[in-house]
Design a protein around this motif. Structure first.
Motif, PDB file in Angstrom:
ATOM      1  N   ARG A  28       0.862  -1.176   0.000  1.00 30.15           N
ATOM      2  CA  ARG A  28       0.000   0.000   0.000  1.00 30.15           C
ATOM      3  C   ARG A  28       0.902   1.231   0.000  1.00 30.15           C
ATOM      4  NH1 ARG A  28      -5.239  -1.541   2.123  1.00 30.15           N
ATOM      5  NH2 ARG A  28      -5.188  -3.653   2.944  1.00 30.15           N
ATOM      6  N   PRO A  29       0.769   2.097  -0.996  1.00 27.58           N
ATOM      7  CA  PRO A  29       1.588   3.319  -1.008  1.00 27.58           C
ATOM      8  C   PRO A  29       1.319   4.158   0.236  1.00 27.58           C
ATOM      9  CG  PRO A  29       0.443   3.002  -3.101  1.00 27.58           C
ATOM     10  CD  PRO A  29      -0.134   2.018  -2.143  1.00 27.58           C
ATOM     11  N   GLU A  30       2.319   4.918   0.637  1.00 24.25           N
ATOM     12  CA  GLU A  30       2.139   5.790   1.795  1.00 24.25           C
ATOM     13  C   GLU A  30       1.014   6.781   1.524  1.00 24.25           C
ATOM     14  OE1 GLU A  30       4.724   8.858   4.611  1.00 24.25           O
ATOM     15  OE2 GLU A  30       5.706   7.644   3.058  1.00 24.25           O
ATOM     16  N   GLU A  31       0.120   6.878   2.475  1.00 18.64           N
ATOM     17  CA  GLU A  31      -1.057   7.731   2.304  1.00 18.64           C
ATOM     18  C   GLU A  31      -0.749   9.148   2.776  1.00 18.64           C
ATOM     19  OE1 GLU A  31      -4.784   7.500   4.873  1.00 18.64           O
ATOM     20  OE2 GLU A  31      -5.407   6.369   3.096  1.00 18.64           O
ATOM     21  N   SER A  32      -0.933  10.107   1.894  1.00 18.07           N
ATOM     22  CA  SER A  32      -0.694  11.493   2.260  1.00 18.07           C
ATOM     23  C   SER A  32      -1.854  12.015   3.101  1.00 18.07           C
ATOM     24  CB  SER A  32      -0.558  12.355   0.999  1.00 18.07           C
ATOM     25  OG  SER A  32      -1.801  12.424   0.314  1.00 18.07           O
ATOM     26  N   ALA A  34      -3.533  14.678   2.492  1.00 17.91           N
ATOM     27  CA  ALA A  34      -4.593  15.095   1.565  1.00 17.91           C
ATOM     28  C   ALA A  34      -5.441  13.903   1.128  1.00 17.91           C
ATOM     29  CB  ALA A  34      -3.977  15.780   0.355  1.00 17.91           C
ATOM     30  N   GLU A  35      -4.786  12.773   0.861  1.00 15.70           N
ATOM     31  CA  GLU A  35      -5.532  11.573   0.465  1.00 15.70           C
ATOM     32  C   GLU A  35      -6.410  11.086   1.607  1.00 15.70           C
ATOM     33  OE1 GLU A  35      -4.853   6.951  -1.042  1.00 15.70           O
ATOM     34  OE2 GLU A  35      -3.152   8.331  -0.942  1.00 15.70           O
ATOM     35  N   ALA A  36      -5.853  11.038   2.808  1.00 20.76           N
ATOM     36  CA  ALA A  36      -6.622  10.584   3.971  1.00 20.76           C
ATOM     37  C   ALA A  36      -7.830  11.481   4.208  1.00 20.76           C
ATOM     38  CB  ALA A  36      -5.725  10.548   5.206  1.00 20.76           C
ATOM     39  N   ASP A  37      -7.639  12.787   4.064  1.00 25.88           N
ATOM     40  CA  ASP A  37      -8.739  13.728   4.261  1.00 25.88           C
ATOM     41  C   ASP A  37      -9.829  13.530   3.201  1.00 25.88           C
ATOM     42  OD1 ASP A  37      -7.468  14.809   6.430  1.00 25.88           O
ATOM     43  OD2 ASP A  37      -6.697  16.575   5.365  1.00 25.88           O
ATOM     44  N   THR A  38      -9.412  13.246   1.977  1.00 25.70           N
ATOM     45  CA  THR A  38     -10.385  13.044   0.900  1.00 25.70           C
ATOM     46  C   THR A  38     -11.198  11.780   1.139  1.00 25.70           C
ATOM     47  OG1 THR A  38      -8.933  14.181  -0.672  1.00 25.70           O
ATOM     48  CG2 THR A  38     -10.684  12.801  -1.588  1.00 25.70           C
ATOM     49  N   ILE A  39     -10.524  10.710   1.510  1.00 27.03           N
ATOM     50  CA  ILE A  39     -11.230   9.463   1.807  1.00 27.03           C
ATOM     51  C   ILE A  39     -12.190   9.656   2.973  1.00 27.03           C
ATOM     52  CG2 ILE A  39     -10.938   7.097   2.673  1.00 27.03           C
ATOM     53  CD1 ILE A  39      -8.357   6.970   1.020  1.00 27.03           C
ATOM     54  N   ALA A  40     -11.733  10.375   3.996  1.00 30.96           N
ATOM     55  CA  ALA A  40     -12.595  10.650   5.149  1.00 30.96           C
ATOM     56  C   ALA A  40     -13.818  11.461   4.733  1.00 30.96           C
ATOM     57  CB  ALA A  40     -11.805  11.390   6.225  1.00 30.96           C
ATOM     58  N   SER A  41     -13.634  12.373   3.797  1.00 31.48           N
ATOM     59  CA  SER A  41     -14.766  13.190   3.327  1.00 31.48           C
ATOM     60  C   SER A  41     -15.779  12.348   2.561  1.00 31.48           C
ATOM     61  CB  SER A  41     -14.251  14.331   2.438  1.00 31.48           C
ATOM     62  OG  SER A  41     -13.433  15.220   3.178  1.00 31.48           O
ATOM     63  N   ARG A  65      -5.547  11.471  -8.414  1.00 29.74           N
ATOM     64  CA  ARG A  65      -4.940  10.156  -8.622  1.00 29.74           C
ATOM     65  C   ARG A  65      -4.442   9.539  -7.320  1.00 29.74           C
ATOM     66  NH1 ARG A  65      -0.788  10.501 -13.510  1.00 29.74           N
ATOM     67  NH2 ARG A  65      -1.083   8.247 -13.394  1.00 29.74           N
ATOM     68  N   TYR A  66      -5.245   9.655  -6.275  1.00 27.72           N
ATOM     69  CA  TYR A  66      -4.876   9.030  -5.006  1.00 27.72           C
ATOM     70  C   TYR A  66      -5.087   7.517  -5.105  1.00 27.72           C
ATOM     71  CZ  TYR A  66      -5.147  13.732  -2.957  1.00 27.72           C
ATOM     72  OH  TYR A  66      -4.963  15.055  -2.670  1.00 27.72           O
ATOM     73  N   PRO A  67      -4.097   6.695  -4.752  1.00 24.56           N
ATOM     74  CA  PRO A  67      -4.231   5.235  -4.870  1.00 24.56           C
ATOM     75  C   PRO A  67      -5.437   4.670  -4.122  1.00 24.56           C
ATOM     76  CG  PRO A  67      -1.938   5.828  -4.537  1.00 24.56           C
ATOM     77  CD  PRO A  67      -2.729   7.084  -4.346  1.00 24.56           C
ATOM     78  N   GLY A  68      -5.629   5.092  -2.868  1.00 25.29           N
ATOM     79  CA  GLY A  68      -6.733   4.564  -2.082  1.00 25.29           C
ATOM     80  C   GLY A  68      -8.097   4.931  -2.621  1.00 25.29           C
ATOM     81  N   ILE A  69      -8.170   6.058  -3.314  1.00 23.08           N
ATOM     82  CA  ILE A  69      -9.446   6.488  -3.901  1.00 23.08           C
ATOM     83  C   ILE A  69      -9.861   5.543  -5.025  1.00 23.08           C
ATOM     84  CG2 ILE A  69     -10.458   8.238  -5.393  1.00 23.08           C
ATOM     85  CD1 ILE A  69     -10.792   9.024  -2.580  1.00 23.08           C
TER      86      ILE A  69
END
Length: 275
Positions: A28-32, A34-41, A65-69
């Motif tokens: 799993r790539p390191e989550e930034s 910004a990515e964590a906040d977007t997923i939480a939103s 282009r966030y991986p987790g998204i």
């Protein structure tokens, strides 16, 4: 049907090193932040039944282009959550997650292809590429794993019912590994640990056992209740409890075909590490 038209020519390169030594090790790539906040939103939109908000943040994450998204978008398309159910779009998102290095994308793809025997050949091909733990009867040699056409020929030579049985096991295992998450309570309490799974597919039986629990130092102010919770059996077995629930979901999600060999047995160790 073992492969859809054009499938053998369209397969991409293998994803290596996803599972090693029977232990959970999903890349799993390191989550930034910004990515964590977007997923939480996006999840906030779900919780408040606000699909417009969820999809708005999802699109923002896809644009970035966030991986987790990509993984989240694939699940939304697969399950029809705030988006019209569309397996082709889900598949595309899972493959995009794989391309940017998120191992859960490939695992979700295998689970989705195996669900309802949607595409047995593709499920088994990607399961081999992901190195998902499978019975020996379901594993093929390096030559077949590297050549889609040889892979299809090998599957066609299997006894009747084996491809369906192997796809079932692949789906269950992919779902378990792809959806396993660090319980928030264990993370907050500073626990790491290892949990063993003994799985007998023919009996739809999963036996879970906590092998090790390690307490790490808690920094900052901790109340007496927090210390007491850390000493309680309930919190020490959070990893096992979470995996038991996930295992029950997996067995409910995938219908066992009749040709599963009673001798098949799998062992896997799930590792939850704070490092």
């Amino acid at each position: 049907m073992l492969a859809r038209p054009g499938w053998a020519r369209a397969l991409g390169a293998a994803l290596l090193g996803l599972l090693a030594g029977g232990a959970l090790a999903v890349e799993r790539p390191e989550e930034s932040t910004a990515e964590a906040d977007t997923i939480a939103s996006v999840m906030h939109g779900f919780r408040h039944s606000d699909c417009k908000l969820a999809v708005s943040h999802l699109n923002r994450g896809l644009k970035a282009r966030y991986p987790g998204i990509y993984v989240l978008a694939g699940s939304m398309y697969e399950e029809g959550l705030c988006l019209k159910a569309n397996w082709e779009q889900a598949e595309r998102m899972y493959l995009r997650a794989r391309e940017v290095g998120h191992g859960a994308g490939l695992l979700r793809l295998v689970a989705g292809l195996a669900r309802g025997q949607r595409d047995i050949g593709a499920a088994l091909w990607w399961a081999q590429q992901a190195k998902i733990s499978l019975p020996a009867d379901c594993r093929l040699g390096p030559a077949a794993r590297a050549d889609p056409e040889a892979f299809v020929r090998a599957l066609q030579a299997w006894p009747a019912g084996r491809p369906q049985a192997c796809a079932y096991v692949a789906g269950v295992m992919a779902f378990l590994v792809g959806d396993a998450e660090y319980p928030r309570s264990s993370l907050a309490m500073g626990f790491s640990g290892r949990v063993e799974l003994q799985y007998t597919p023919a009996d739809e039986r999963m036996d879970w056992k906590t092998l090790e629990i390690t307490e790490h130092a808690l920094y900052g102010v901790s109340s007496g209740d927090t210390v007491a919770d850390r000493d309680s059996r309930k919190f020490r077995l959070q990893f096992e409890a979470a995996l038991r629930d996930l295992g029950a979901q997996a067995l409910k999600r995938f219908q066992r075909p009749p040709a599963v060999d009673p001798a098949w047995a799998l062992r896997m160790v799930f590792v939850f590490d704070l490092r």
